[in-house]
Write a protein that holds these residues in place. Structure first.
Motif, PDB file in Angstrom:
ATOM      1  N   GLY A 103       0.792  -1.224   0.000  1.00  0.00           N
ATOM      2  CA  GLY A 103       0.000   0.000   0.000  1.00  0.00           C
ATOM      3  C   GLY A 103       0.825   1.276   0.000  1.00  0.00           C
ATOM      4  O   GLY A 103       0.280   2.372  -0.038  1.00  0.00           O
ATOM      5  N   LYS A 104       2.144   1.141   0.068  1.00  0.00           N
ATOM      6  CA  LYS A 104       3.042   2.302   0.047  1.00  0.00           C
ATOM      7  C   LYS A 104       4.184   1.983  -0.908  1.00  0.00           C
ATOM      8  O   LYS A 104       4.403   0.833  -1.267  1.00  0.00           O
ATOM      9  CB  LYS A 104       3.608   2.580   1.438  1.00  0.00           C
ATOM     10  CG  LYS A 104       2.588   2.953   2.477  1.00  0.00           C
ATOM     11  CD  LYS A 104       3.242   3.249   3.798  1.00  0.00           C
ATOM     12  CE  LYS A 104       2.198   3.615   4.839  1.00  0.00           C
ATOM     13  NZ  LYS A 104       2.818   3.936   6.119  1.00  0.00           N
ATOM     14  N   SER A 105       4.924   3.007  -1.270  1.00  0.00           N
ATOM     15  CA  SER A 105       6.062   2.760  -2.150  1.00  0.00           C
ATOM     16  C   SER A 105       7.155   2.005  -1.393  1.00  0.00           C
ATOM     17  O   SER A 105       7.344   2.190  -0.190  1.00  0.00           O
ATOM     18  CB  SER A 105       6.617   4.082  -2.701  1.00  0.00           C
ATOM     19  OG  SER A 105       7.066   4.901  -1.655  1.00  0.00           O
ATOM     20  N   ASP A 106       7.837   1.113  -2.114  1.00  0.00           N
ATOM     21  CA  ASP A 106       8.933   0.355  -1.517  1.00  0.00           C
ATOM     22  C   ASP A 106      10.102   1.286  -1.209  1.00  0.00           C
ATOM     23  O   ASP A 106      10.251   2.341  -1.824  1.00  0.00           O
ATOM     24  CB  ASP A 106       9.418  -0.734  -2.473  1.00  0.00           C
ATOM     25  CG  ASP A 106       8.387  -1.831  -2.699  1.00  0.00           C
ATOM     26  OD1 ASP A 106       7.416  -1.897  -1.927  1.00  0.00           O
ATOM     27  OD2 ASP A 106       8.567  -2.600  -3.654  1.00  0.00           O
ATOM     28  N   ILE A 107      10.921   0.881  -0.259  1.00  0.00           N
ATOM     29  CA  ILE A 107      12.161   1.596   0.038  1.00  0.00           C
ATOM     30  C   ILE A 107      13.292   0.769  -0.569  1.00  0.00           C
ATOM     31  O   ILE A 107      13.480  -0.389  -0.199  1.00  0.00           O
ATOM     32  CB  ILE A 107      12.384   1.759   1.550  1.00  0.00           C
ATOM     33  CG1 ILE A 107      11.271   2.570   2.189  1.00  0.00           C
ATOM     34  CG2 ILE A 107      13.749   2.401   1.821  1.00  0.00           C
ATOM     35  CD1 ILE A 107      11.332   2.599   3.717  1.00  0.00           C
ATOM     36  N   GLU A 108      14.001   1.347  -1.514  1.00  0.00           N
ATOM     37  CA  GLU A 108      15.151   0.687  -2.116  1.00  0.00           C
ATOM     38  C   GLU A 108      16.393   1.464  -1.742  1.00  0.00           C
ATOM     39  O   GLU A 108      16.432   2.685  -1.917  1.00  0.00           O
ATOM     40  CB  GLU A 108      14.996   0.617  -3.633  1.00  0.00           C
ATOM     41  CG  GLU A 108      13.817  -0.232  -4.068  1.00  0.00           C
ATOM     42  CD  GLU A 108      13.661  -0.306  -5.578  1.00  0.00           C
ATOM     43  OE1 GLU A 108      14.507   0.255  -6.300  1.00  0.00           O
ATOM     44  OE2 GLU A 108      12.692  -0.933  -6.021  1.00  0.00           O
ATOM     45  N   TYR A 109      17.400   0.776  -1.219  1.00  0.00           N
ATOM     46  CA  TYR A 109      18.624   1.465  -0.832  1.00  0.00           C
ATOM     47  C   TYR A 109      19.811   0.550  -1.017  1.00  0.00           C
ATOM     48  O   TYR A 109      19.668  -0.658  -1.069  1.00  0.00           O
ATOM     49  CB  TYR A 109      18.526   2.025   0.586  1.00  0.00           C
ATOM     50  CG  TYR A 109      18.432   1.015   1.707  1.00  0.00           C
ATOM     51  CD1 TYR A 109      19.490   0.839   2.588  1.00  0.00           C
ATOM     52  CD2 TYR A 109      17.279   0.252   1.913  1.00  0.00           C
ATOM     53  CE1 TYR A 109      19.406  -0.063   3.636  1.00  0.00           C
ATOM     54  CE2 TYR A 109      17.195  -0.647   2.957  1.00  0.00           C
ATOM     55  CZ  TYR A 109      18.256  -0.806   3.811  1.00  0.00           C
ATOM     56  OH  TYR A 109      18.180  -1.702   4.853  1.00  0.00           O
ATOM     57  N   GLY A 110      20.978   1.158  -1.140  1.00  0.00           N
ATOM     58  CA  GLY A 110      22.205   0.413  -1.390  1.00  0.00           C
ATOM     59  C   GLY A 110      23.250   0.673  -0.329  1.00  0.00           C
ATOM     60  O   GLY A 110      24.231   1.373  -0.588  1.00  0.00           O
ATOM     61  N   PRO A 111      23.054   0.114   0.859  1.00  0.00           N
ATOM     62  CA  PRO A 111      24.034   0.350   1.918  1.00  0.00           C
ATOM     63  C   PRO A 111      25.323  -0.413   1.655  1.00  0.00           C
ATOM     64  O   PRO A 111      25.343  -1.369   0.880  1.00  0.00           O
ATOM     65  CB  PRO A 111      23.344  -0.210   3.160  1.00  0.00           C
ATOM     66  CG  PRO A 111      22.508  -1.321   2.625  1.00  0.00           C
ATOM     67  CD  PRO A 111      22.019  -0.823   1.279  1.00  0.00           C
ATOM     68  N   PHE A 112      26.381   0.010   2.283  1.00  0.00           N
ATOM     69  CA  PHE A 112      27.636  -0.731   2.263  1.00  0.00           C
ATOM     70  C   PHE A 112      27.528  -1.847   3.286  1.00  0.00           C
ATOM     71  O   PHE A 112      27.058  -1.631   4.402  1.00  0.00           O
ATOM     72  CB  PHE A 112      28.800   0.198   2.601  1.00  0.00           C
ATOM     73  CG  PHE A 112      30.106  -0.523   2.757  1.00  0.00           C
ATOM     74  CD1 PHE A 112      30.748  -1.071   1.657  1.00  0.00           C
ATOM     75  CD2 PHE A 112      30.679  -0.675   4.007  1.00  0.00           C
ATOM     76  CE1 PHE A 112      31.942  -1.744   1.796  1.00  0.00           C
ATOM     77  CE2 PHE A 112      31.885  -1.342   4.160  1.00  0.00           C
ATOM     78  CZ  PHE A 112      32.512  -1.885   3.052  1.00  0.00           C
ATOM     79  N   ALA A 113      27.958  -3.036   2.929  1.00  0.00           N
ATOM     80  CA  ALA A 113      27.955  -4.165   3.853  1.00  0.00           C
ATOM     81  C   ALA A 113      29.336  -4.810   3.833  1.00  0.00           C
ATOM     82  O   ALA A 113      30.004  -4.834   2.802  1.00  0.00           O
ATOM     83  CB  ALA A 113      26.884  -5.176   3.451  1.00  0.00           C
TER      84      ALA A 113
END
Length: 118
Positions: free
Chosen positions: A50-60
């Motif tokens: 029901g909401k926009s997805d959160i896409e992120y590219g953290p360093f791991a």
């Protein structure tokens, strides 16, 4: 604000997504090399119906010296892995670093307290 999350599982990824969506610099420390490689290659998506997805590219990474001192360290590992996580966390901890645990069980904070200034 720099945030390191120790434990890149479901909870860590969820919290990391919300921190990243609010402009914070998020890194992950995890012992699973395959998971670390996957995060670095593909990033993380937090699906929110029901909401926009959160896409992120953290360093791991599996090496805490690659992250260095952080403003906040969130410990999101299984309770039995807390001591090993904190033993590896020394490069993340500065004089003003805040360490937060969001784990099941009440003894994890005692272990974390052995490595931090409560």
């Amino acid at each position: 604000m720099t945030i390191c999350i120790i434990g890149a599982g479901a909870e860590g990824s969820l919290f990391g997504g919300y921190f990243a969506a609010n402009g914070h610099d998020v890194s992950f420390l995890d012992i699973d090399r395959d998971l670390v490689d996957s995060i670095n290659a593909d990033g993380i998506t937090v699906e929110r119906p029901g909401k926009s997805d959160i896409e992120y590219g953290p360093f791991a990474t599996t090496d805490p010296t690659e992250i260095g001192e952080s403003d906040f360290v969130f410990v999101l590992v299984k309770a039995q892995d807390t001591r090993a996580a904190m033993e590896s966390a020394e490069p993340l901890l500065g004089d003003d670093t805040v360490v937060v645990t969001l784990q099941n069980g009440y003894t994890s904070y005692e272990v974390i307290g052995e490595y931090t200034d409560r």
